[in-house]
Design an enzyme around this catalytic site. Sequence first.
Site, mmCIF file in Angstrom:
data_model
loop_
_atom_site.group_PDB
_atom_site.id
_atom_site.type_symbol
_atom_site.label_atom_id
_atom_site.label_comp_id
_atom_site.label_asym_id
_atom_site.label_seq_id
_atom_site.Cartn_x
_atom_site.Cartn_y
_atom_site.Cartn_z
ATOM 1 N N SER A 11 0.722 -1.219 -0.025
ATOM 2 C CA SER A 11 -0.164 -0.224 -0.026
ATOM 3 C C SER A 11 0.953 1.264 -0.124
ATOM 4 O O SER A 11 0.297 2.265 -0.171
ATOM 5 C CB SER A 11 -1.021 0.212 1.077
ATOM 6 O OG SER A 11 -0.555 -0.563 2.279
ATOM 7 N N GLU A 46 -6.490 -1.190 -7.223
ATOM 8 C CA GLU A 46 -5.749 -0.226 -7.801
ATOM 9 C C GLU A 46 -4.800 -1.011 -8.568
ATOM 10 O O GLU A 46 -4.110 -1.730 -7.920
ATOM 11 C CB GLU A 46 -4.945 0.807 -6.768
ATOM 12 C CG GLU A 46 -6.279 1.750 -6.244
ATOM 13 C CD GLU A 46 -5.375 2.632 -5.421
ATOM 14 O OE1 GLU A 46 -5.879 3.843 -5.364
ATOM 15 O OE2 GLU A 46 -4.448 2.369 -4.676
HETATM 16 P P1 NAD Z 1 -0.213 -9.488 8.076
HETATM 17 O O1 NAD Z 1 0.931 -9.124 9.035
HETATM 18 O O2 NAD Z 1 -1.564 -9.497 8.411
HETATM 19 O O3 NAD Z 1 0.447 -10.618 7.125
HETATM 20 C C1 NAD Z 1 1.567 -10.805 6.453
HETATM 21 C C2 NAD Z 1 1.948 -12.112 6.526
HETATM 22 O O4 NAD Z 1 3.230 -12.384 5.856
HETATM 23 C C3 NAD Z 1 2.311 -12.833 7.706
HETATM 24 O O5 NAD Z 1 1.492 -14.232 7.667
HETATM 25 C C4 NAD Z 1 3.952 -13.201 7.714
HETATM 26 O O6 NAD Z 1 4.148 -14.457 8.216
HETATM 27 C C5 NAD Z 1 4.184 -13.421 6.245
HETATM 28 N N1 NAD Z 1 5.377 -13.033 5.503
HETATM 29 C C6 NAD Z 1 6.306 -12.069 6.031
HETATM 30 N N2 NAD Z 1 7.476 -12.200 5.348
HETATM 31 C C7 NAD Z 1 7.293 -13.083 4.511
HETATM 32 C C8 NAD Z 1 8.024 -13.732 3.508
HETATM 33 N N3 NAD Z 1 9.136 -13.179 3.168
HETATM 34 N N4 NAD Z 1 7.500 -14.552 2.834
HETATM 35 C C9 NAD Z 1 6.252 -15.251 2.981
HETATM 36 N N5 NAD Z 1 5.538 -14.889 4.004
HETATM 37 C C10 NAD Z 1 6.058 -13.777 4.795
HETATM 38 O O7 NAD Z 1 -0.049 -8.169 7.076
HETATM 39 P P2 NAD Z 1 -1.242 -7.855 5.990
HETATM 40 O O8 NAD Z 1 -2.164 -6.690 6.769
HETATM 41 O O9 NAD Z 1 -2.112 -8.830 5.252
HETATM 42 O O10 NAD Z 1 -0.606 -6.988 4.706
HETATM 43 C C11 NAD Z 1 0.118 -7.489 3.867
HETATM 44 C C12 NAD Z 1 0.528 -6.585 2.667
HETATM 45 O O11 NAD Z 1 -0.727 -5.941 2.194
HETATM 46 C C13 NAD Z 1 1.416 -5.314 3.220
HETATM 47 O O12 NAD Z 1 2.084 -5.130 2.144
HETATM 48 C C14 NAD Z 1 0.588 -4.298 3.447
HETATM 49 O O13 NAD Z 1 0.826 -3.139 3.196
HETATM 50 C C15 NAD Z 1 -0.499 -4.665 2.373
HETATM 51 N N6 NAD Z 1 -2.040 -3.976 2.541
HETATM 52 C C16 NAD Z 1 -2.592 -4.179 3.596
HETATM 53 C C17 NAD Z 1 -3.885 -3.713 4.117
HETATM 54 C C18 NAD Z 1 -4.643 -3.793 5.395
HETATM 55 O O14 NAD Z 1 -5.529 -3.074 5.599
HETATM 56 N N7 NAD Z 1 -4.198 -4.588 6.275
HETATM 57 C C19 NAD Z 1 -4.643 -3.151 3.065
HETATM 58 C C20 NAD Z 1 -3.865 -3.268 1.892
HETATM 59 C C21 NAD Z 1 -2.685 -3.576 1.519
#
Ligand code: NAD
Length: 508
Positions: free
Chosen positions: A123, A156
């Site tokens: 994001s 997006e």
């Molecule tokens: P989260 O912390 O819930 O999940 C991330 C997961 O990735 C974890 O389970 C972790 O173990 C795993 N992980 C970390 N490093 C890794 C690797 N190298 N290989 C494989 N797995 C790995 O995070 P999230 O909220 O789901 O966010 C994930 C992505 O989506 C981020 O880039 C975030 O900016 C983006 N995002 C989040 C939101 C939101 O509202 N949470 C919205 C849009 C985008």
Amino acid sequence: MTALDTSTPVAVVGAGTMGAGIAQVAALAGHPVRLHDTRPGAATQAIDGIRDSLRALAAKGRLDAGQAESAARALRAADALADLESCGLVIEAIVERLDAKAALFGALEAIVAPDCLLATNTSSIPVTAIGAGLRHPGRLGGLHFFNPAPRMPLVEIVSGLDTAPATAQVLADTAAAWGKTPVLTRSTPGFIVNRVARPFYAEGLRLLQERALDPATLDHVMRTCGGFRMGPCELTDLIGQDINAAVSRSVWAAFHHAPRFEPSLLQQELVDGGRLGRKSGRGFHDYRPGAPVPAPRLAAPQPYPETLSIHGDSPLAQALASRLQARGVAFDAAPAADDARVARAGDAVLYLTDGRSATRRARDLNRPATLLLDLALDPMTAACLPLAAARQCPEPERLEAVGLLQAAGFDVAPIQDAPGMVVMRTVAMLANEAADTVHQGVCSAADLDLAMRLGVNYPLGPLDWCDRIGADTIGTVLAHLRDSDGERYRPCAALQSAIHSGKPLHDA
Ligand code: NAD
């Protein structure tokens, strides 16, 4: 249409909140889905969770039972990255760190076929930077889902400098085939939604800091006058004050500390105090069991004024006239006056805010009993109107103005005399950011408005809203705000050009 065929296996890396949601969407669209996470057991656990929610949706009749079952069967955990070899699209949703994302895509390049597309759900990290170290960066694009991914319609599609147009097109068509609404954006800070939405929070927080009104009244005004689904305090409490503050800081830093993105001291204090919102029990509001629901501060009932006149035929004047008529309240219909007044009750004269404080306008007009009304999304149906009085306005005239608005069926929210008031100031800044974003070629005008309606539920796209009010009105509001509050409110070049050309922003 160049959407991926549903027989193409899709991999999702990162089985957290977003990864699980995206995997559910891809499986429901009919793809075989592989879910991978470096945390042992995380992918299997996420799949169990997705299956539970699919079955729950089917039980509630919101999903066909057969479709839910086949989606549940399409999901498989992948223990190692090497297991993603046969996938035609890999969507990354891991930790929000450039080094981790770049390393993951670097490793994937050695595993997947040359025609496999790579997508990041980041994001805030530039897609250009994530792809910079790849051998074939043309096949990497952003696929930015919103949370919760199964429910939010917007995606997006983000192009970095090296993203091939064909990659963006396939990602957009695939998102559309999955039932989502894609919008195309360049990889600039905050993309569309997280950039253009900043003023919604920033202006509200600033009004609170200026003590123009309290959080409950701010939320109430933004909902019942501005037509937004939620106000800035309740929304940031839901998002998490820490998350919202972090996004604001990252956009501010990425724009080299431009004054309009300056983070809020008030929000930082909430974060410092652990008042993160719903998740910690307290933010702007108190969510602990038994805590009272905060009430907005509305004016007590006043008698209807004896002499009432409505001036001119602006949308606000028309709405006041027809609401008074509908309630059988007599008034004089007066022609438009030189000073752009909307209504008069006894000696009190009411105007739509033009970005000057009521106090300054009273001085400019040499009329102490000057009172200002805020912008309403639709003044015919709005339940509430904020009212600001000049400091020199005598009390009886303030009460007459309240009586007039109450006679027209409005709840009146008396606020301190803040330039641009609440909804007008916010909408002017949203429109300014939206115009600047389109002007910089980040996205089309149509995609911008669509993104803001679907990504953050705005009742109107900011460009559409600006065109309805008039770019000249928005420009005047901003120019006055700039006089009183500085560069933060400088109208952008695109808005100035719309004012001078008279062409709608939608044609930009
Ligand atoms: P989260 O912390 O819930 O999940 C991330 C997961 O990735 C974890 O389970 C972790 O173990 C795993 N992980 C970390 N490093 C890794 C690797 N190298 N290989 C494989 N797995 C790995 O995070 P999230 O909220 O789901 O966010 C994930 C992505 O989506 C981020 O880039 C975030 O900016 C983006 N995002 C989040 C939101 C939101 O509202 N949470 C919205 C849009 C985008």
